[in-house]
Every structure is written in C-alpha cells, then in structure tokens.
Design a protein around this motif. Structure first.
Motif, PDB file in Angstrom:
ATOM      1  N   HIS A  10       0.670  -1.097  -0.024  1.00  0.00           N
ATOM      2  CA  HIS A  10      -0.108   0.116  -0.142  1.00  0.00           C
ATOM      3  C   HIS A  10       0.747   1.271   0.046  1.00  0.00           C
ATOM      4  O   HIS A  10       0.613   2.397  -0.607  1.00  0.00           O
ATOM      5  CB  HIS A  10      -0.961  -0.065   1.153  1.00  0.00           C
ATOM      6  N   TYR A  11       1.790   1.193   0.811  1.00  0.00           N
ATOM      7  CA  TYR A  11       2.810   2.295   0.666  1.00  0.00           C
ATOM      8  C   TYR A  11       3.597   2.632  -0.571  1.00  0.00           C
ATOM      9  O   TYR A  11       3.535   3.821  -1.060  1.00  0.00           O
ATOM     10  CB  TYR A  11       3.877   2.008   2.031  1.00  0.00           C
ATOM     11  N   SER A  19       2.126   1.726  -3.517  1.00  0.00           N
ATOM     12  CA  SER A  19       1.062   2.044  -4.385  1.00  0.00           C
ATOM     13  C   SER A  19       0.971   3.477  -4.183  1.00  0.00           C
ATOM     14  O   SER A  19       0.798   4.338  -5.192  1.00  0.00           O
ATOM     15  CB  SER A  19      -0.065   1.136  -3.917  1.00  0.00           C
ATOM     16  N   TRP A  20       1.188   4.156  -2.974  1.00  0.00           N
ATOM     17  CA  TRP A  20       0.890   5.485  -2.658  1.00  0.00           C
ATOM     18  C   TRP A  20       2.005   6.441  -3.413  1.00  0.00           C
ATOM     19  O   TRP A  20       1.448   7.345  -4.015  1.00  0.00           O
ATOM     20  CB  TRP A  20       0.996   5.550  -1.165  1.00  0.00           C
ATOM     21  N   HIS A  28       1.214   8.904  -6.753  1.00  0.00           N
ATOM     22  CA  HIS A  28       1.253  10.230  -6.627  1.00  0.00           C
ATOM     23  C   HIS A  28       1.255  10.999  -7.883  1.00  0.00           C
ATOM     24  O   HIS A  28       1.658  10.476  -8.950  1.00  0.00           O
ATOM     25  CB  HIS A  28       2.479  10.453  -5.805  1.00  0.00           C
ATOM     26  N   TRP A  81       4.638   7.972   5.252  1.00  0.00           N
ATOM     27  CA  TRP A  81       3.874   6.923   6.027  1.00  0.00           C
ATOM     28  C   TRP A  81       3.029   7.120   7.102  1.00  0.00           C
ATOM     29  O   TRP A  81       1.954   6.858   6.963  1.00  0.00           O
ATOM     30  CB  TRP A  81       5.036   5.793   6.366  1.00  0.00           C
ATOM     31  N   ILE A  94      -0.055   8.833   5.272  1.00  0.00           N
ATOM     32  CA  ILE A  94      -0.848   7.693   5.019  1.00  0.00           C
ATOM     33  C   ILE A  94      -1.682   7.198   5.754  1.00  0.00           C
ATOM     34  O   ILE A  94      -2.931   6.925   5.901  1.00  0.00           O
ATOM     35  CB  ILE A  94      -0.028   6.678   3.973  1.00  0.00           C
ATOM     36  N   GLU A 151      -5.838   7.163   6.149  1.00  0.00           N
ATOM     37  CA  GLU A 151      -6.494   5.940   6.261  1.00  0.00           C
ATOM     38  C   GLU A 151      -7.267   5.746   7.788  1.00  0.00           C
ATOM     39  O   GLU A 151      -8.567   5.424   7.638  1.00  0.00           O
ATOM     40  CB  GLU A 151      -5.504   4.586   6.312  1.00  0.00           C
TER      41      GLU A 151
END
Length: 208
Positions: free
Chosen positions: A71-72, A74-75, A79, A156, A159, A163
């Motif tokens: 997920h990290y 992917s972020w 971007h 991180w 994010i 979330e």
C-alpha cells in the motif's frame, strides 16, 4: 446484541471444528517462474482504450498487514504531484492516468505470492511510445528502490492519518456486506484486528 449472539450461537454451534490449522501454500514458491511470464503481451481491447499494465510477482505479503508495504509503494507510485511518474508522462502528453497497487483479494494476495501491478492509461501519442513509458515507470521504481524508505517516514505517517480518518468517518455499509468482509478478515488477521486490519496502518518498519 444479545439477540444477535443468540442467533449466531444457534445457527453456527452445530458446525464441527476439525481442529486443523489454516492451509498454507508457502512451499509453492516462484509460481510465475515460467518463460510465458517474462513477456510482453499485446491485447486488442473491445472498446477504444490504450492501457499499459506492468505486473510483478512478489513474495507473500499478507503477514505484513500491520505495515502494509505494498500500500505504501502504491501511494508513492500513484502520486500525481510534482516529480511523480504521472506528472512527467502528462507533460509528454503520453498518459491520462496511472494506478499502482494490489487489490488484496485472494488472487492478488495469498500465502504463495502477492501481485503488484501498475496500470497506465495512455493517450494515442503515448501508445506510440509505450516502450518509453514502460522505461520511465521502471526508472521511477528503481529510484524508489535505490533511495529506500528511511527518509520517507513522514509520508508513511501521512498515509496512516488519512486511512485512520477514512476509517473513522466511513459511511455505513450494508450489514450483509459488512459481515462477509469481517468473515474474510477472520481468516487473515489476529482477532484484535478483525475490524481494522484491512484498512489501518499500525507499524512503520522500513526494512519490510
């Protein structure tokens, strides 16, 4: 709650528990280590759209659900601001959109492997230069790999906060869908994380 508990007990108490551990297929390594996987495939779509999809097979990631490394990544890949892959491709008029990630479904994430994909929606001009587009994507991933996560703890944490906000202010879902989702979570997470394990980030571990 008392009524619901009574119903659940009545309905499910007759299901026998065979006492067996959850199946694990971690011994089946390298499922995509075949000549067919390391190739470029051209597919003619039904509708008029140009899309470049790059897919990697990673080691199983489900045990890292408290860290969510995919997920990290992917972020960072998804971007859209200054210095991003999409920003560069848009300046070249080669791409309209870019998405990277793992849907965390049974196919994309299991005890044998995890899939990570980057999908780029190309313009007509971008389709003519799709090799260059792929090269740019690989360059960006290589840059992330080279720099490492150590200097990105702030990202991180950003994010994690986003979330957490989405979790706390999420709209109420259909109860049937919610129960189904919880049952799936019970197969994946520790019991204290049944409600949150698929959404929240708990631990920052750059080595993962």
């Amino acid at each position: 709650l008392d009524t619901l508990e009574k119903w659940v007990t009545e309905i499910f108490s007759e299901i026998p528990n065979n006492g067996l551990p959850k199946p694990c297929f971690g011994h089946l390594t390298q499922p995509f280590d075949t000549p067919e996987f390391h190739k470029l495939y051209r597919v003619v779509p039904i509708r008029k759209v140009h899309s470049l999809n790059i897919t990697w097979a990673l080691p199983p990631q489900e045990q890292y659900y408290r860290v969510k490394p995919v997920h990290y990544i992917s972020w960072l890949v998804g971007h859209e601001g200054k210095g991003s892959v999409l920003s560069f491709l848009r300046k070249k008029f080669w791409a309209l959109a870019l998405y990277g990630g793992n849907g965390e479904t049974g196919f994309e994430q299991n005890s044998t492997y995890s899939i990570f994909s980057i999908s780029v929606t190309l313009t007509d001009e971008g389709y003519k230069h799709f090799y260059e587009v792929a090269h740019v994507v690989f360059q960006y991933v290589k840059m992330l790999q080279k720099r490492g996560p150590d200097e990105r703890q702030v990202i991180w944490e950003e994010i994690q906060k986003i979330e957490a906000n989405e979790f706390h202010y999420q709209e109420q879902t259909d109860p049937v869908d919610y129960v189904e989702s919880l049952c799936e979570n019970m197969q994946l997470f520790q019991k204290e994380d049944f409600l949150t394990g698929d959404q929240l980030l708990f631990e920052y571990k750059p080595e993962v």
